[in-house]
Design an enzyme around this catalytic site. Sequence first.
Site, PDB file in Angstrom:
ATOM      1  CD  GLU A 511      -2.353   1.028   2.574  1.00  0.00           C
ATOM      2  OE1 GLU A 511      -2.540   2.696   3.136  1.00  0.00           O
ATOM      3  OE2 GLU A 511      -3.287   0.511   2.581  1.00  0.00           O
ATOM      4  CB  CYS A 545      -0.650   6.878   2.422  1.00  0.00           C
ATOM      5  SG  CYS A 545      -1.486   6.281   3.186  1.00  0.00           S
TER       6      CYS A 545
END
Length: 754
Positions: A511, A545
């Site tokens: 990720e 993120c």
Amino acid sequence: MLAQLGPKLVELLQLAAAQGIGLTVDAEEVDRLELSLQLVGLALKDRAAASGGFGVAVQAYQKRAPAVLAWLIQQARVHQRRLCVRLVKGAYWDTEIKRAQERGLDGFPVFTRKHNTDVSWMACARQLAAAPDVIYPQFATHNAHGVAFIGSIMAQAPAHAWEYQRLHGMGEELYAQVLGAAEEPGPACRVYAPVAAHEDLLPYLVRRLLENGANASFVNRIVDARLPVEQVVADPVALAEGNAPAAHPDIALPQELFGAARRNSRGVNFADGNELLTLQRQLEAAAPEVARISIPQASLPQAVEAAVAVAAAAWVAWDRRPVDERAALLERAAELFEQRRADLVAHCVLEAGRTVPDSVAEVREAIDFLRYYAVQARLLFAPQTCPGPTGELNVLKVRGRGVFACISPWNFPVSIFTGQVAAALVTGNAVIAKPAEQTPKCAALAVQLLHEAGVPADALQMLAGDGSVGAAVTHDPRIAGVVFTGSTATARAIARSLAERNVALPLLIAETGGINAMLVDSSALPEQVVLDVVASAFNSAGQRCSALRVLLLQDEIAPRVQELLAGQMDEIVLGDPALLGTDVGPVIDDEAQGSLEDYIAEVVKIAAWSHRVRVPQGLEGRFVAPVAVEVGSLADVSREVFGPVLHIVRFRADELMNMVDAVNAKGFGLTLGVHSRIDSVARDIAARARVGNVYVNRNIIGAVVGVQPFGGCGLSGTGPKAGGPHYLARFVTEQVVTTNTAALGGDTSLLRLS
């Protein structure tokens, strides 16, 4: 806040009193109720301000309403004032229900049944009626039963001592009957009419329409010819007495939001002063211990070689343990995480620089991961019988892959670390956990609690250190898989390292980051846009993120949004993350601070417009003041800037879908925000966007485990989504066992047929 709002409220009250105009403070939101009451207390101390028609609106659907009225009556007597009190049922019931569920509170601050709110309103009306010396009651209702009730309890009071209230355009026929039928002049009915510009008034009018159109609304029921009159004017006290339990059974309590499958993680009620004080004391007690902890760096290559050898030997026994046992250990760990919440929060604040609310949310996420993956593992590991011919049994089973390397980031040092480890463990894999170099203390406490829950020490080991430790672990041929969260560049390096090994093909679950955008068209509500933009771009100092990097504004709305954005940014407080008044804490280290400041200095030079948060005088440390800059095009944003930097790009109305294509062309695909009050526009954008998570008319951060499974595509990761139903399947291998049952003497299922 009191220092800012208090003098302004007093000044407004003085102006209103001088003109003979009444002014009422609406204490509508549960979170701001205590602050509103403190402001009222300040105003009551000012004799000039408190004269005339100073009032407070009190919502009867709040369970605290009787206590609020008791406090107002007491304050009015202390200051020898007569206070107007506008008693309403309540305006944002569904919002308060939602907030309590999202925050994992112990219960709801409002009643969950309409008739219980009606009963509360009646009880509050009696409180007001009993204090005529200091209270001028204003009873707001469109309900015939409510009007009749007030008429009965106020029958002996002078007509000038109280009033009814109704909204403009509502209840006219009702009050015409009630007030017009009196033989002598009776109480007045004040008409409440909103006045605003179209763009401000529209949301209010829509809200009123939704409320009055609700099935339980008297305004709706009175015009329904199918309903008997007895139901329309039913006594709410009788309805309340006839229902057990008192709470509405179709509204899940915050702790029961996910049903019987798993318990919701407990949150902190930041509107409760007592709860905040308790948490603050716990954090202060934990701080010295966090400061004393020292985590040694793993030595290379000996530590890695030894840890992987131990994990490889432990894996077989761990994999053979029934999934129910492994899942139960995760659930036990979740209980320990909740018991040690203050310690975990203190670690997040002091080591990672996260604010207290962010740290509480992170610990909750870790707990949710533990419970969710326990539930999902039981489902995944249930043997499945596949269809096949008579005389044959085909059973599909799954098992762990081997030893997993879990490499987690510093920006979510507890939740992502725990989520990765929990997923690998519950699926029957041994784990080598490598936390970020900057946050080993957070990881060490999480590992300690997992061990206390019963996870064997040899099945879960932690190796602290810099990137060289992670590189050594991923290069070991005995590693069956790697789960990684971090930069795209590091993910590529891990992929190359895994590919170079001359062993069975390993698994990589990555990720990574993204250039996350939010598209705002001209139909959007600017005030809501700005609140969501500030939260998305600057929360956690932009070190998420999922954080907003690019705000795409339609030309027609851009000036207003930028004006409001600048004002909202001026209210952001930089400072010590341990203080509850802090909005934005420090960035993670000196290197990040230097890199961000260099970038900001360059991008401001090309900006058509920019605005930056003020740094408090004397503040020292790794702080980067949030900044918003308007650039010429999306091409000017060439990479992810991991900090509190928001780029703004304007577009024409006919370029809306072109902007979606431009975002797609960046190659990242993590999160996208959409602000539009046109449903078809939001749907079209979501369908066209190649991203993992689309958020419509809200902020784009804070994905909840099992609710908004999180993860992207393209340069933003491999998938599957963390906290989603497909995640655990990547951690296992599958096996089908086929048995020829006919070879054992015949198919008994056929032989049993008549």
